[in-house]
Design a protein around this motif. Sequence first.
Motif, PDB file in Angstrom:
ATOM      1  N   GLY A 342      42.042  44.096  29.427  1.00 51.52           N
ATOM      2  CA  GLY A 342      41.098  43.103  28.928  1.00 51.52           C
ATOM      3  C   GLY A 342      40.756  43.246  27.460  1.00 51.52           C
ATOM      4  N   LYS A 343      41.323  44.241  26.784  1.00 51.22           N
ATOM      5  CA  LYS A 343      40.989  44.492  25.384  1.00 51.22           C
ATOM      6  C   LYS A 343      41.945  43.800  24.404  1.00 51.22           C
ATOM      7  CE  LYS A 343      37.682  47.272  26.643  1.00 51.22           C
ATOM      8  NZ  LYS A 343      36.270  46.872  26.494  1.00 51.22           N
ATOM      9  N   PHE A 344      43.079  43.313  24.887  1.00 50.94           N
ATOM     10  CA  PHE A 344      44.030  42.600  24.043  1.00 50.94           C
ATOM     11  C   PHE A 344      44.232  41.191  24.586  1.00 50.94           C
ATOM     12  CE2 PHE A 344      46.003  47.005  23.571  1.00 50.94           C
ATOM     13  CZ  PHE A 344      45.415  47.239  22.339  1.00 50.94           C
ATOM     14  N   THR A 345      44.431  40.234  23.687  1.00 50.70           N
ATOM     15  CA  THR A 345      44.819  38.885  24.082  1.00 50.70           C
ATOM     16  C   THR A 345      45.962  38.427  23.187  1.00 50.70           C
ATOM     17  OG1 THR A 345      43.104  37.946  22.641  1.00 50.70           O
ATOM     18  CG2 THR A 345      42.572  38.202  24.988  1.00 50.70           C
ATOM     19  N   VAL A 346      46.767  37.502  23.691  1.00 47.67           N
ATOM     20  CA  VAL A 346      47.916  36.976  22.952  1.00 47.67           C
ATOM     21  C   VAL A 346      47.536  35.635  22.353  1.00 47.67           C
ATOM     22  CG1 VAL A 346      50.321  36.254  23.103  1.00 47.67           C
ATOM     23  CG2 VAL A 346      49.500  38.185  24.478  1.00 47.67           C
ATOM     24  N   LYS A 347      47.944  35.420  21.111  1.00 43.24           N
ATOM     25  CA  LYS A 347      47.571  34.206  20.402  1.00 43.24           C
ATOM     26  C   LYS A 347      48.784  33.580  19.728  1.00 43.24           C
ATOM     27  CE  LYS A 347      43.594  34.319  18.405  1.00 43.24           C
ATOM     28  NZ  LYS A 347      42.552  34.587  17.382  1.00 43.24           N
ATOM     29  N   GLY A 348      48.698  32.263  19.469  1.00 37.12           N
ATOM     30  CA  GLY A 348      49.725  31.581  18.707  1.00 37.12           C
ATOM     31  C   GLY A 348      50.687  30.793  19.561  1.00 37.12           C
ATOM     32  N   ARG A 349      51.726  30.254  18.915  1.00 36.73           N
ATOM     33  CA  ARG A 349      52.787  29.542  19.621  1.00 36.73           C
ATOM     34  C   ARG A 349      54.092  29.622  18.833  1.00 36.73           C
ATOM     35  NH1 ARG A 349      53.078  23.824  17.936  1.00 36.73           N
ATOM     36  NH2 ARG A 349      51.318  23.313  16.573  1.00 36.73           N
ATOM     37  N   GLY A 350      55.202  29.423  19.571  1.00 39.65           N
ATOM     38  CA  GLY A 350      56.519  29.516  18.949  1.00 39.65           C
ATOM     39  C   GLY A 350      56.779  30.919  18.449  1.00 39.65           C
ATOM     40  N   MET A 351      57.310  31.012  17.248  1.00 37.95           N
ATOM     41  CA  MET A 351      57.564  32.315  16.619  1.00 37.95           C
ATOM     42  C   MET A 351      56.423  32.670  15.662  1.00 37.95           C
ATOM     43  SD  MET A 351      60.546  33.643  17.602  1.00 37.95           S
ATOM     44  CE  MET A 351      61.391  34.520  16.281  1.00 37.95           C
ATOM     45  N   PHE A 352      55.232  32.201  16.012  1.00 37.36           N
ATOM     46  CA  PHE A 352      54.030  32.422  15.215  1.00 37.36           C
ATOM     47  C   PHE A 352      52.956  32.951  16.166  1.00 37.36           C
ATOM     48  CE2 PHE A 352      51.385  30.144  11.668  1.00 37.36           C
ATOM     49  CZ  PHE A 352      51.029  31.373  11.160  1.00 37.36           C
ATOM     50  N   GLN A 353      53.102  34.230  16.549  1.00 36.61           N
ATOM     51  CA  GLN A 353      52.227  34.794  17.559  1.00 36.61           C
ATOM     52  C   GLN A 353      51.695  36.160  17.120  1.00 36.61           C
ATOM     53  OE1 GLN A 353      53.227  34.267  21.774  1.00 36.61           O
ATOM     54  NE2 GLN A 353      55.127  33.251  21.162  1.00 36.61           N
ATOM     55  N   GLY A 354      50.700  36.625  17.852  1.00 41.32           N
ATOM     56  CA  GLY A 354      50.122  37.921  17.557  1.00 41.32           C
ATOM     57  C   GLY A 354      49.297  38.435  18.711  1.00 41.32           C
ATOM     58  N   ILE A 355      48.867  39.688  18.592  1.00 43.47           N
ATOM     59  CA  ILE A 355      48.009  40.307  19.599  1.00 43.47           C
ATOM     60  C   ILE A 355      46.634  40.532  18.987  1.00 43.47           C
ATOM     61  CG2 ILE A 355      47.582  42.390  20.955  1.00 43.47           C
ATOM     62  CD1 ILE A 355      50.461  42.643  21.519  1.00 43.47           C
ATOM     63  N   ASN A 356      45.630  39.942  19.604  1.00 43.40           N
ATOM     64  CA  ASN A 356      44.251  40.078  19.159  1.00 43.40           C
ATOM     65  C   ASN A 356      43.663  41.352  19.759  1.00 43.40           C
ATOM     66  OD1 ASN A 356      41.869  39.111  17.856  1.00 43.40           O
ATOM     67  ND2 ASN A 356      41.078  38.455  19.831  1.00 43.40           N
ATOM     68  N   CYS A 357      43.246  42.265  18.884  1.00 45.96           N
ATOM     69  CA  CYS A 357      42.638  43.517  19.314  1.00 45.96           C
ATOM     70  C   CYS A 357      41.116  43.404  19.203  1.00 45.96           C
ATOM     71  CB  CYS A 357      43.125  44.675  18.447  1.00 45.96           C
ATOM     72  SG  CYS A 357      44.936  44.786  18.309  1.00 45.96           S
ATOM     73  N   ILE A 358      40.408  44.350  19.785  1.00 43.86           N
ATOM     74  CA  ILE A 358      38.953  44.232  19.765  1.00 43.86           C
ATOM     75  C   ILE A 358      38.364  44.557  18.404  1.00 43.86           C
ATOM     76  CG2 ILE A 358      38.686  44.646  22.227  1.00 43.86           C
ATOM     77  CD1 ILE A 358      37.810  47.487  21.547  1.00 43.86           C
ATOM     78  N   ASN A 359      39.138  45.195  17.533  1.00 44.71           N
ATOM     79  CA  ASN A 359      38.664  45.409  16.166  1.00 44.71           C
ATOM     80  C   ASN A 359      39.837  45.713  15.240  1.00 44.71           C
ATOM     81  OD1 ASN A 359      39.273  48.236  16.316  1.00 44.71           O
ATOM     82  ND2 ASN A 359      37.287  48.616  17.277  1.00 44.71           N
ATOM     83  N   GLY A 360      39.538  45.689  13.947  1.00 44.46           N
ATOM     84  CA  GLY A 360      40.568  45.918  12.957  1.00 44.46           C
ATOM     85  C   GLY A 360      41.075  47.342  12.910  1.00 44.46           C
ATOM     86  N   GLU A 361      40.248  48.298  13.344  1.00 43.36           N
ATOM     87  CA  GLU A 361      40.675  49.691  13.340  1.00 43.36           C
ATOM     88  C   GLU A 361      41.877  49.882  14.272  1.00 43.36           C
ATOM     89  OE1 GLU A 361      39.036  54.213  14.334  1.00 43.36           O
ATOM     90  OE2 GLU A 361      37.776  52.465  14.759  1.00 43.36           O
ATOM     91  N   ILE A 362      41.777  49.323  15.458  1.00 42.55           N
ATOM     92  CA  ILE A 362      42.869  49.461  16.417  1.00 42.55           C
ATOM     93  C   ILE A 362      44.109  48.737  15.924  1.00 42.55           C
ATOM     94  CG2 ILE A 362      43.627  48.827  18.745  1.00 42.55           C
ATOM     95  CD1 ILE A 362      40.730  49.330  19.655  1.00 42.55           C
ATOM     96  N   ALA A 363      43.945  47.500  15.436  1.00 39.30           N
ATOM     97  CA  ALA A 363      45.088  46.743  14.929  1.00 39.30           C
ATOM     98  C   ALA A 363      45.748  47.475  13.770  1.00 39.30           C
ATOM     99  CB  ALA A 363      44.633  45.355  14.505  1.00 39.30           C
ATOM    100  N   GLY A 364      44.925  48.048  12.871  1.00 44.97           N
ATOM    101  CA  GLY A 364      45.475  48.790  11.743  1.00 44.97           C
ATOM    102  C   GLY A 364      46.263  50.011  12.168  1.00 44.97           C
ATOM    103  N   LYS A 365      45.781  50.724  13.172  1.00 42.25           N
ATOM    104  CA  LYS A 365      46.495  51.897  13.672  1.00 42.25           C
ATOM    105  C   LYS A 365      47.835  51.495  14.292  1.00 42.25           C
ATOM    106  CE  LYS A 365      42.567  55.011  14.484  1.00 42.25           C
ATOM    107  NZ  LYS A 365      43.069  56.072  13.592  1.00 42.25           N
ATOM    108  N   ILE A 366      47.843  50.356  14.969  1.00 41.25           N
ATOM    109  CA  ILE A 366      49.088  49.871  15.580  1.00 41.25           C
ATOM    110  C   ILE A 366      50.127  49.566  14.507  1.00 41.25           C
ATOM    111  CG2 ILE A 366      50.125  47.951  16.863  1.00 41.25           C
ATOM    112  CD1 ILE A 366      47.483  47.821  18.481  1.00 41.25           C
TER     113      ILE A 366
END
Length: 431
Positions: A342-366
């Motif tokens: 429940g902490k990640f969600t998928v966003k976008g469409r086509g070849m324009f997609q991403g994973i929404n994390c609960i904060n920038g710290e986690i996304a930055g570490k990834i």
Amino acid sequence: MKIFEEIESEVQCYARSFPCVFNRAKGEFMWDEDGNRYLDFLAGAGTLNYGHNNALLKKELLNYIENDGITHGLDMHTKAKGEFLQTFSDKILKPRNLRYTVQFTGPTGTNAVEAAMKIARNVTGQSNIVTFTNGFHGVSLGALAATGNSHHRDAAGTSLTGTHRIPYDGYLGDNIDTTEYLDKVLSDSSSGINSPAAVIVETVQGEGGINAARIEWLRSLQTVCRKHSILLIIDDIQAGCGRTGDYFSFEEAGLEPDIVTLSKSLGGYGLPFAVVLMKPELDQWKPGEHNGTFRGNNLAFVTAKHAIDHYWSDNHFSNEIKRKGQYVSQRLTAMADKFGDGKFTVKGRGMFQGINCINGEIAGKITKNAFTKGLLIETSGADDQVVKLLCPLIIGDENLKAGLDIVELAIQETCEDFDSFPNETLYFKAS
């Protein structure tokens, strides 16, 4: 690295995320001076849809240069410009029943946005532009006024005026249609919003966090614009040129924008190039009212023409993008289900997609973890909380899988580094 530290401005950004010196690139790969190879899921922030040093385009470009073709032509008529216009008309506009006049602006997206807003204001006699939360339209002052990101806005050094900010689709939750709010305030003479010249919108907000507007919302927005005699500007600078599957990102919704801005991958080879497309009756410029020394980049005209010839003469390339986009969606959804709880969600469409994390710290570490494994990938969103995929559209299936495997491993290892995720809710504001 010493010379960069000694004299390059502190404003540099991507260089901080990828601390090495790159010296070669091909297709979906880049190499640094030490010979290390990286899969590129950044692609010039969406400028290299056809990959680095695309062999088909390079051949045409080198041939043009070898034959002493015009490099710089201001806005004079040149053979290269004429051939681009003919190809763009025959293979992009006419098959989609779109009738636009093409304006060559300065070669950046922000310059195209500036021109588009000036057109709207001059033609309608109104001054304000409706913009949306989390929108990004550039960092020159006019475009910056339409941009939501406080990091960029705070750097302006002056007040930013001439816009009305409206909630984007999903900003207030999935069950609230914000176009109804827009319709209401435009219908109410005491709402405090005067009749605007135009609405400017991205169908997918790239820098804002891969927020993809629903098709129904986009159609409703066009209906509201027409009801109130407001021009509709689609900023297709990052989402266009095939990124969502169709050449224009608004095709799936069946929109007929009054004005469209294009840049980034328009040039095909990564060469600077931008245009404004406008309905012919809006072309009321006086000669030279909006100009720019580098609005005649003939090298980009050459590669842009041949990119259309090679990739957009039929539906094959578009269908391949959509196929790969479905694979990306499946992989990202599986990652969110496997690791997110429940902490990640998928966003976008086509070849324009991403994973929404609960904060920038986690996304930055990834993304930092992915870089150590040979993948160039960045974040976006209000708090840099979205891991954004922008790989070249021509990427082979094997390398697409390899890149997503790295993303998955980086997510797994990042999750293992946290004893538990922070107790935060998902970002509605980035939806």
